[in-house]
Design an enzyme around this catalytic site. Sequence first.
Site, PDB file in Angstrom:
ATOM      1  N   HIS A   1       0.797  -1.223   0.000  1.00  0.00           N
ATOM      2  CA  HIS A   1       0.000   0.000   0.000  1.00  0.00           C
ATOM      3  C   HIS A   1       0.836   1.283   0.000  1.00  0.00           C
ATOM      4  O   HIS A   1       0.306   2.391   0.118  1.00  0.00           O
ATOM      5  CB  HIS A   1      -0.929  -0.029   1.230  1.00  0.00           C
ATOM      6  CG  HIS A   1      -2.210   0.699   1.049  1.00  0.00           C
ATOM      7  ND1 HIS A   1      -2.642   1.691   1.890  1.00  0.00           N
ATOM      8  CD2 HIS A   1      -3.166   0.573   0.090  1.00  0.00           C
ATOM      9  CE1 HIS A   1      -3.806   2.145   1.470  1.00  0.00           C
ATOM     10  NE2 HIS A   1      -4.146   1.489   0.385  1.00  0.00           N
TER      11      HIS A   1
ATOM     12  N   ASP B   1      16.720   9.545  -8.385  1.00  0.00           N
ATOM     13  CA  ASP B   1      18.180   9.603  -8.304  1.00  0.00           C
ATOM     14  C   ASP B   1      18.704   9.292  -6.901  1.00  0.00           C
ATOM     15  O   ASP B   1      19.786   9.759  -6.515  1.00  0.00           O
ATOM     16  CB  ASP B   1      18.697  10.991  -8.739  1.00  0.00           C
ATOM     17  CG  ASP B   1      18.451  11.237 -10.226  1.00  0.00           C
ATOM     18  OD1 ASP B   1      18.353  10.247 -10.982  1.00  0.00           O
ATOM     19  OD2 ASP B   1      18.347  12.401 -10.627  1.00  0.00           O
TER      20      ASP B   1
ATOM     21  N   LYS C   1       2.992   4.489  -1.211  1.00  0.00           N
ATOM     22  CA  LYS C   1       2.838   5.405  -2.351  1.00  0.00           C
ATOM     23  C   LYS C   1       4.024   6.357  -2.325  1.00  0.00           C
ATOM     24  O   LYS C   1       3.894   7.519  -1.968  1.00  0.00           O
ATOM     25  CB  LYS C   1       1.523   6.185  -2.249  1.00  0.00           C
ATOM     26  CG  LYS C   1       0.282   5.306  -2.388  1.00  0.00           C
ATOM     27  CD  LYS C   1      -0.828   5.814  -1.516  1.00  0.00           C
ATOM     28  CE  LYS C   1      -1.956   4.841  -1.429  1.00  0.00           C
ATOM     29  NZ  LYS C   1      -1.939   4.082  -0.172  1.00  0.00           N
TER      30      LYS C   1
END
Length: 214
Positions: free
Chosen positions: A149, A156, A151
């Site tokens: 879940h 870089d 996000k």
Amino acid sequence: MSSSHSVWRGLVATVGLVLTAEGLYYLFRYLKWVREQQPRVLFFPAPVTCVRPLLLASPGRCDCPLPHRESALSRMARLLLSARRSIDVCVFTISSLDLSGSVLVAYERGVRVRVITDSDYMALASSQVGTFRKAGIEVRHDQDTNYMHHKFALIDGSILITGSLNWSAQAIFRNKENVIIIKDADIVKAFTEEFERLWNEYDPTKYSFSPQSS
Ligand SMILES: [Zn+2]
């Protein structure tokens, strides 16, 4: 006053001026760097705008009827497109053509891309995970019925994008969501370690099952 004395005074004044100018230059650069280290916050829903011009190889115009102004979405897209070496995506739902398209453009430019996502949600028809895989991007997914879940994404290895936002049109254009962009080395390191831990845990050689869509 002797002429040699004047020459010395002139020389000292010139060196002082150069040092001051150089000092100001470095001070300015330092302050700019400090400002860039500050976290930035984006709130959604974003206004419905078109970010297609950002994804074009050469700066181009888009004649679609949508507005083409800056928004939380275009800032996210610009950040992904700014990657020079790597993009590590660890996001539950990836169906936004704008954000997945930004990752694909960076990938085609030679940026190393790795994607971790949720095995149930990657099976939805709108998911762009298949497009990633067709392009050659390695995607790994969770191995159980609980959700992967997270996000977040790392650019870089030095910029963290995290918050509540799924990479879906619903989340971007309709939901109340937040995203914070962080460059703090300790926080970036913690998320990098989490990404590497999951990347290793979801190594396909360790898969005990595979969703039908994968
Ligand atoms: Zn357009």
